[in-house]
Design a protein around this motif. Structure first.
Motif, short mmCIF file in Angstrom:
data_model
loop_
_atom_site.label_atom_id
_atom_site.label_comp_id
_atom_site.label_asym_id
_atom_site.label_seq_id
_atom_site.Cartn_x
_atom_site.Cartn_y
_atom_site.Cartn_z
N LEU A 104 -1.17 0.54 -0.52
CA LEU A 104 0.33 1.49 0.08
C LEU A 104 0.73 1.09 1.34
CD1 LEU A 104 0.03 3.81 -2.83
CD2 LEU A 104 0.88 2.16 -2.92
N ARG A 105 2.25 1.23 1.52
CA ARG A 105 2.15 1.40 2.89
C ARG A 105 3.58 2.91 3.29
NH1 ARG A 105 6.17 -4.05 3.07
NH2 ARG A 105 7.81 -2.84 1.36
N MET A 106 3.23 2.99 4.58
CA MET A 106 3.62 4.04 5.28
C MET A 106 5.08 3.67 4.90
SD MET A 106 2.29 6.32 8.48
CE MET A 106 3.09 4.82 10.17
N LEU A 107 6.26 4.66 4.36
CA LEU A 107 7.48 4.59 4.47
C LEU A 107 7.73 5.20 5.86
CD1 LEU A 107 10.11 4.67 3.35
CD2 LEU A 107 10.24 6.09 1.76
N ARG A 108 7.93 6.67 6.24
CA ARG A 108 7.83 7.03 7.41
C ARG A 108 6.87 8.63 7.75
NH1 ARG A 108 13.16 8.95 8.18
NH2 ARG A 108 13.61 11.20 9.17
N LEU A 159 2.67 12.83 7.06
CA LEU A 159 3.63 10.94 6.64
C LEU A 159 3.72 10.49 5.50
CD1 LEU A 159 1.33 8.48 5.53
CD2 LEU A 159 0.31 9.07 7.70
N GLN A 201 0.79 14.43 -3.92
CA GLN A 201 1.78 13.29 -4.80
C GLN A 201 3.72 13.77 -5.38
OE1 GLN A 201 1.31 10.45 -8.34
NE2 GLN A 201 2.93 9.07 -7.00
N SER A 237 4.32 7.86 1.67
CA SER A 237 3.90 6.16 1.26
C SER A 237 5.12 6.04 0.64
CB SER A 237 3.04 5.90 0.27
OG SER A 237 3.13 6.51 -0.86
N GLU A 238 5.68 4.88 0.59
CA GLU A 238 6.65 4.25 -0.69
C GLU A 238 5.95 5.12 -1.97
OE1 GLU A 238 7.73 0.04 0.75
OE2 GLU A 238 5.97 -0.05 0.00
N PRO A 239 6.94 5.43 -2.96
CA PRO A 239 6.81 6.29 -3.70
C PRO A 239 6.32 4.77 -4.91
CG PRO A 239 9.63 5.60 -3.69
CD PRO A 239 9.18 5.62 -2.51
N VAL A 240 5.71 5.63 -5.73
CA VAL A 240 4.70 5.46 -6.76
C VAL A 240 4.79 5.84 -7.99
CG1 VAL A 240 3.50 2.87 -5.68
CG2 VAL A 240 2.82 5.48 -6.14
N LYS A 241 4.48 5.03 -9.53
CA LYS A 241 4.81 5.68 -10.59
C LYS A 241 3.05 6.53 -10.50
CE LYS A 241 7.85 4.31 -12.67
NZ LYS A 241 8.38 4.92 -12.80
N LYS A 246 8.53 12.34 -6.55
CA LYS A 246 9.63 11.45 -5.99
C LYS A 246 8.33 10.01 -6.28
CE LYS A 246 13.29 9.38 -3.33
NZ LYS A 246 13.15 9.53 -1.90
N GLY A 247 7.39 10.52 -6.08
CA GLY A 247 6.31 9.08 -6.06
C GLY A 247 5.50 8.96 -4.38
#
Lengths: 419, 993
Positions: free
Chosen positions: A333-337, A265, A289, A267-271, A292-293
């Protein structure tokens, strides 16, 4: 025929003074009637095999047949970790061979696979873990493979998000670090090999499912039947990962493999916040990481065999339990996929690369949860095996008949926990 | 600041209360019912973010969870900072603090914008083609630059203090989506006894009805119908409405995962409430009423702040009473935009033009024309102009002719509607392409599920309501609850959203015509990818990153598909569809982890003696899930001194160990002996009652998996112990064999690990110490020889007393029920102290057994070790026809000379303690790449022997006894001599005390 060379200069020229050269990265030919070698499966390992057959062995009449789209199986689904700090001498030799190829792969393929040796750190959470990791370090050091012990403070300095707060359920008691380990861009590996192989004359044929493996009267392979017609070949290499059992059954061979869904899985991209790769075998979590972040997080396999590319939610949540425990600041943080792949697992958790009882039929499978990192080395030694009809010294121990003679290469063994 | 764009009346906001909030430091106001986006738009603020790659200024495109642009960071203080939240979903509360992301130094002046001017260089896939030279530059130079530029928000830096909860649920009918179809489905399904759950991602149920001002349903204005319907549902005890809850995953067997946001919308939440709650719901039947998402049109500059979906503008106007601009130009290929135009005009927004891409105007156009609004057919849009806000838009006839630039501050677009088939697809349902909609819709269900309304392409309100009623009733009946059909409600005053356009607008340039807004993917990028040979949609996605942003392509995927189809000369269905994966919208890690944190992450197992050890200052270690006492230091002792004392006391007098963590399995049944005979290598069938035997269990591959002691209590009853770490696996393996290989055997297995506490009393004084406590068991050597078991009482407590030793000393293991263990332990410990003994921990246990050469499974073994390698061939029952692993032991490699064998290792420097895991090598200067002869498995200082000792596995070790080899040390190598692994009392005399 030869595609133009990728470089910054070319790109600059194309960008600001059109018209750009946008030729296809690989040709998409119709299947020919016959090839010297047919590779079944256009994942990283299959494409690398074809590339090395053409580039090193001069065998250019090669077709790579792919049921779906190239790089669409585990090559495009893994967590992109590259390392060679394996315990068993045979495994270490194989993965180290691959790691050395990774170091020059972008240049060899003229395709930036973004090999990023940012360091792979394995955490020790108890006395037993320390002994296991030190055994790895000592064995690797002897084999000339970099792997070093870090104190908790050193580990924290290398990976600042690490939680050393007291009272943790699984405290960090130290870590083994392979600095040359890291990540690579998985899709680019498939595309880079495909482009380079195609340029050397290899036909990559997508949307072409093999439906039968033909044998001559002596029992040797003579070709394949596919959804796009019959193709003759005296040598066939099966590199079909999670579906290897299915393909090998076409030749009447039953493989010592079990296929499981394995999840990952992001997360959403972060710095940038996570500089390296961290793995914890004890609590089954690994994380890095992406450029793309996104935080890229690997989970374990489901408990039951399946060909479904989705696993149970509880497997993913259990992995996030562990990640949030190790890195409590990532809890918001959130799971994106969340996705799955099918991994083929052997009884000793090491791959099978070599000959089969069927003359002309070769197999490269059983990589379980860790095949991506081996891609370049696996392709090279498998190409050698197909070209010469005998295994390369590096893959000789990984024969199919080791399950008959008992010479197992059990990597998982070293993690056995008992007192 | 005055909310200049807020209308004086209307909307679903609570005007009576004013909330104050900050965005990038400036203070604004709003009302309960607002989202952050609607409140900012009410102030005329459209610039909310910067795009991922080119850092282009971006505004609000949509009004819901599909929003790709307006991502912000919300900071509640105290470590509660969350990046990447959609302003369109963030419910306003008083004191909310929001910040824009991915910009430096400021949102209105972002240096990253320079990327936009290099766009020709940064086209899709540019990074695969360059940054390769010199070799190390990728890691050292290019990658750090790219990483810094990429990413969206900032990750939190402090541990999250919030709490998350987890609930499991069951229901008869689960309905996903509380729009018109979902509400009708709920009404119909709950007409009987069925337990119905309705899940909606928004704060209020109603879906598109929340935006409705003109339509009537069953003769009532839509808002009235909605309120009455919700009241009806709320009054039904069998119905549960879950709001702010996103059904994000559809798994096997109608298992639906739902993330409920519990406190996100509250300024000052009750600390007793979790922030979010994960629902794991098993539904008999599922109705998917997930609606449809409006698609943007693709043309240059379609991403400027002020360019918005027509339906979103209508939402802001009708639900939030916000005018999204002063002068609007509408470009559309779908009738629904006319409704937006009509509503905007009625609200006083000037509508400069409705430019319809279609050649024929819909009937509704004449109504608007009659109100003085210009409407033109056969038009296209060539681009927009403006800096941080759209200033004008260029429209032109689609078939050629001069373009006109129209000044405006709002461009509304509609390319038609995309049914939300995400969950349907996750359920493994088959989809088909509906050419009349230009979208994929559900075709064949695989699970017990039905789609209803807009998510299956029914965009007409009357049709949607009727379809929901049908699906709800059908679901209830399929779940076994008879319900009547609901009458079909009459609908008036609603426009059916017919018409669509996919792909690039006619005549429009592909450059800066955005398809995926967040990831900055343009029509040109997609055309180029196709040209470069990326024809599979998954390849296009991965090469261009279209659809891979945090919105997962909700507004972009179909346009991307259409562009690939156009570029490769194929029809859309031939290009295929990328996989829909969970979650539908991003889900907080903490929500998924739930309560599993800290002590609940992986509960620690402790023995009944644990409190006693804690009170005595024991130092603990984790062993698997157990926390065991490692040693018991006295005031001035370090670890080594404590262990040395514990070992000496045990050898010289007596030691007491809490061995309760040993796995215990009660094996019972007429075939119990036969079962154990097959499971262990030892001859166990004829084991006498009251006798014990050391048992060794192998895997099918012939390698040692576990060991323990097997005691026979009755012809059909055995007390079996396992290693601490192997207890679960051994029980699992036993069950596996019983259930799959030998179902004919009548054997029952019960884990008794937690039932029996075990007190190991070891040392020459053991018998003397215990004798006063045990009256009904004869401890005399002849009556109670080594390797036997007796049942009796200690201090009146029932015990199973084993005479076994893991130290080489006279030893007993006292098994007592866990509830009595504390008291028995206290009494035994007092006797041990009286006899000059000591309590010892796991470390002394390790040393004592190593002095005797006893292997620990999992330490000396690693899954590649045979009984012979350990020197335990004697345990294999002679003449046994079969046991697990027997066949493998006959394999050539398992009989090969030169296998690694257990040996003792003595460093020539007696003070040097080797590191466990060090490799054993033949010479002092190994060349890189050389292979080891073996490795050190255990190493300790031994107080008894006055020097260090070690055990190891060494190739052909037993033949090499007496040889000098080398072991790695942190600094180099050390000389070691190979010796017998039995360092102490090789004759084994001490076992009799």
């Amino acid at each position: 025929m030869a595609p133009s060379r990728f470089s910054l200069l070319t790109l600059l020229r194309q960008a600001f003074s059109g018209p750009p050269d946008l030729s296809a990265h690989w040709r998409s030919p119709a299947p020919g009637p016959a090839y010297d070698v047919v590779i079944i499966g256009a994942g990283g390992h299959g494409l690398a095999t074809a590339f090395h057959l053409a580039a090193e062995h001069g065998i250019r009449r090669v077709a790579v047949l792919e049921k779906g789209w190239l790089g669409g199986g585990n090559t495009g689904r893994n967590t992109t970790i590259v390392r060679s700090n394996y315990l068993m001498a045979e495994s270490a030799a194989l993965y180290e061979h691959a790691l050395r190829l990774w170091e020059g792969l972008s240049q060899a393929l003229n395709y930036n696979v973004m090999y990023s040796p940012r360091g792979v750190m394995m955490l020790a959470h108890n006395v037993h873990d320390i002994a296991v990791l030190k055994r790895h370090i000592y064995a690797n050091r002897l084999a000339g493979i970099d792997n070093e012990w870090l104190s908790p403070a050193e580990a924290k300095a290398f990976c600042p998000p690490l939680n050393l707060a007291g009272g943790m359920r699984y405290p960090v008691l130290g870590a083994a670090l392979q600095r040359r380990g890291g990540t690579a861009r998985h899709d680019a590996v498939a595309w880079g090999y495909a482009r380079a192989a195609s340029a050397l004359g290899v036909d990559i044929i997508q949307n072409c499912e093999v439906t039968a493996i033909d044998r001559d009267r002596a029992g040797a392979v003579s070709g394949v039947e596919t959804t796009r017609g019959a193709i003759a070949a005296r040598k066939i290499g099966v590199v079909a990962a999670g579906h290897t059992s299915v393909v090998m059954a076409l030749a009447g061979l039953r493989m010592p493999l079990e296929s499981y869904p394995l999840q990952a899985l992001v997360s959403e991209p972060v710095k940038p916040v996570f500089p390296c790769v961290v793995m914890s075998n004890t609590i089954h979590a690994y994380i890095s990481q992406s450029d793309k972040g996104e935080l890229v997080i690997g989970a374990g396999t489901d408990a039951y065999v399946s060909y479904s590319q989705t696993g149970g939610l509880h497997i993913a949540t259990h992995t996030l339990d562990a990640i949030c425990e190790l890195f409590p600041m990532f809890r918001r943080l959130r799971m994106l996929r969340n996705w799955g792949g099918i991994v083929d697992v052997t009884p000793d958790r090491s791959p099978i690369i070599g000959l089969t009882p069927v003359p002309g039929l070769f197999v490269n499978c059983g990589w379980g949860t860790g095949g991506f990192k081996a891609t370049p080395g696996s392709g090279q030694v498998f190409a050698h095996t197909i070209a010469t009809g005998a295994p390369h010294p590096i893959n000789a121990p990984f024969s199919l008949d080791r399950f008959r003679c008992g010479r197992l290469i059990d990597e998982a063994a070293a993690a056995a926990v008992a007192h | 600041m005055r909310a200049a764009f807020r209308m004086p009346a209307g909307g679903r906001i609570a005007r009576g209360e004013t909330l104050s909030f900050r965005f990038d430091g400036r203070i604004y106001t709003g009302h309960p019912g607002d989202t952050l986006a609607s409140a900012l738009l009410a102030h005329g603020v459209h610039l909310l973010g910067r795009s991922f790659k080119y850092h282009r200024p971006r505004g609000v495109l949509a009004a819901g969870s599909e929003e790709p642009n307006a991502l912000v960071e919300i900071d509640r203080g105290g470590g509660r900072r969350t990046p990447n939240l959609r302003a369109t979903e963030v419910a306003l509360y008083d004191g909310l603090v929001a910040r824009s992301q991915n910009r430096a130094p400021a949102l209105s002046f972002d240096l990253g914008r320079i990327n936009d001017f290099f766009a020709p260089l940064l086209s899709a896939g540019f990074y695969y083609k360059t940054f390769m030279w010199p070799r190390r530059a990728w890691r050292m130079l290019y990658e750090p630059l790219i990483r810094r530029a990429a990413g969206l928000g900032r990750a939190p830096e402090a541990p999250d203090p919030d709490r998350y909860a987890n609930r499991f649920g069951h229901c008869d009918v689960l309905i996903v989506g509380g729009g018109p179809a979902g509400l009708m489905a709920a009404l119909a399904a709950s007409a009987g006894e069925a337990r119905v759950v309705l899940v909606d991602e928004q704060a209020a149920c109603g879906g598109s009805l929340l935006d409705e001002t003109t339509a009537t349903i069953a003769g009532q204005p839509a808002p009235v119908w909605l309120a009455e319907t919700l009241a009806t549902l709320n009054a039904r005890a069998t119905v549960r409405l879950l709001r702010c809850a996103t059904a994000f995953g559809y798994y096997a067997e109608n298992f639906i995962a739902i993330a409920e946001r519990v406190t996100e919308h509250l300024a000052d939440p009750d600390p007793g409430l979790p922030r979010e709650r994960l629902w794991q719901m098993r539904a008999r039947e599922v109705v998917l009423a997930t609606g449809a998402t409006e698609r943007p049109l693709v043309f240059p500059g379609n991403d400027r702040p002020g360019v918005m979906l027509a339906g979103a503008a209508r939402t802001y106007l009708n639900r939030y009473a916000v005018r999204p601009g002063r002068r609007a130009v509408i470009v559309t290929a779908c009738d629904s935009a006319y409704q937006a135009a009509s509503d905007l005009a009625a609200a006083g927004v000037e509508v400069a033009l409705i430019a319809d891409l279609r050649d024929t105007l819909p009937a509704v156009a004449s109504d608007l024309a009659a109100r003085g609004i210009r409407v033109a057919a056969g038009m296209t849009v060539l681009g927009t102009q403006g800096g941080l806000r759209v200033r004008s838009v260029a429209v032109a006839p689609a078939r050629g002719g001069a373009s006109v630039r129209l000044a405006c501050d709002l461009v509304l677009m509609s390319g038609g509607w995309t049914p939300a088939i995400h969950l349907f697809s996750q359920s493994r349902g088959q989809v088909r392409f509906a050419a009349d909609l230009g979208a994929f819709i559900p075709d064949r269900s695989v699970q017990r599920e039905r789609s209803a309304g807009a998510c299956r392409g029914l965009l007409d309100l009357a049709e949607t309501l009727a379809d929901g009623a049908r699906a709800g009733a059908a679901a209830a009946r399929a779940a076994g609850f008879p319900v009547p059909d609901l009458p079909r409600p009459a609908v008036a005053g609603a426009i059916t959203p017919a018409g669509f356009h996919l792909g690039l607008c006619p005549r429009a340039a592909a450059t800066r015509a955005f398809v995926d807004f967040q990831n900055d993917v343009t029509a040109k990028d997609i055309a180029r990818a196709a040209q470069e040979g990326f024809h599979a949609i998954e390849h296009v996605k991965r090469y261009t990153t279209t659809g891979m942003a945090t919105d997962q392509g909700k507004t972009s995927n179909l346009n991307a598909l259409a562009l690939v189809a156009a570029a490769t000369g194929r029809a859309i269905p031939e290009v295929g569809l990328t996989s829909f994966r969970p979650p539908y919208t991003p889900v907080t890690f903490g929500t998924l982890a739930g309560l599993s944190r800290g002590a609940l992450f992986d509960p620690v197992r402790t023995t009944p003696i644990h409190p006693w050890a804690e009170a005595r200052g024991a130092v603990f270690e984790d062993v698997g899930a157990w926390r065991r006492a490692r040693y018991f230091p006295r005031s001035d002792e370090d670890m080594h001194a404590a262990i040395a004392r514990e070992c000496r006391a045990t050898r010289e007098a007596l030691g007491l160990l809490d061995a309760s963590t040993l796995g215990k399995i009660e094996v019972v049944g007429p075939d119990a002996a036969e079962f154990l005979e097959r499971f262990y290598v030892n001859a166990l069938r004829k084991l006498g009652i009251g006798r014990c035997r050391y048992g060794l269990a192998l895997g099918e591959n012939g390698f040692v998996r576990d060991d323990g002691v097997i005691g026979r209590l009755a012809p059909d009853r055995f007390h079996v112990t396992t290693t601490t770490g192997g207890a679960t696996a051994t029980l699992d393996r036993m069950e596996d064999y019983l259930q799959t290989e030998w179902p004919d055997l009548h054997v029952w297995l019960t884990s008794t690990t937690e039932h029996w506490a075990v007190l190991a009393v070891q040392g020459p004084q053991a018998r003397a110490a215990l004798a006063p406590l045990i009256t009904d068991i004869d401890l005399a050597p002849a009556a109670f020889p080594p390797m036997s078991v007796r049942v009796g009482h200690i201090l009146g407590v029932a015990t199973r007393l084993f005479r076994v030793s893991f130290t080489g000393e006279l030893g007993f293991e006292i098994n007592v029920p866990a509830d009595y263990a504390g008291a028995v332990w206290e009494a035994v410990a007092a006797r041990v102290a009286a006899c000059g003994g000591a309590v010892y921990g796991t470390e002394a246990m390790h040393v004592l057994r190593a002095e005797k050469g006893y292997a620990i499974i999992g330490q000396e073994t690693d899954g590649t070790v045979t009984p012979g390698d350990l020197g335990l061939d004697w345990t294999i029952g002679k003449g046994k026809t079969d046991f697990i692993g027997k066949r493998a032991l006959a394999l050539p490699d398992l009989r090969r000379p030169g296998r690694k064998q257990l040996v003792g290792l003595l460093t020539t420097d007696p003070a040097l303690v080797l590191e466990e895991g060090a490799q054993i090598i033949a010479g002092p200067n190994p060349s890189p790449g050389s292979t080891a002869l073996g490795h050190v498995t255990s190493a300790y200082p031994s107080a008894t022997l006055g020097r260090s000792i070690a055990l190891g596995l060494v190739a052909a070790g037993r033949q090499r006894l007496g040889a000098r080899l080398y072991a790695q040390t942190p600094g180099g190598v050390a000389e070691v001599d190979l010796v017998s692994p039995v360092f102490f009392d090789p004759a084994g005399r001490r076992i009799d005390g």
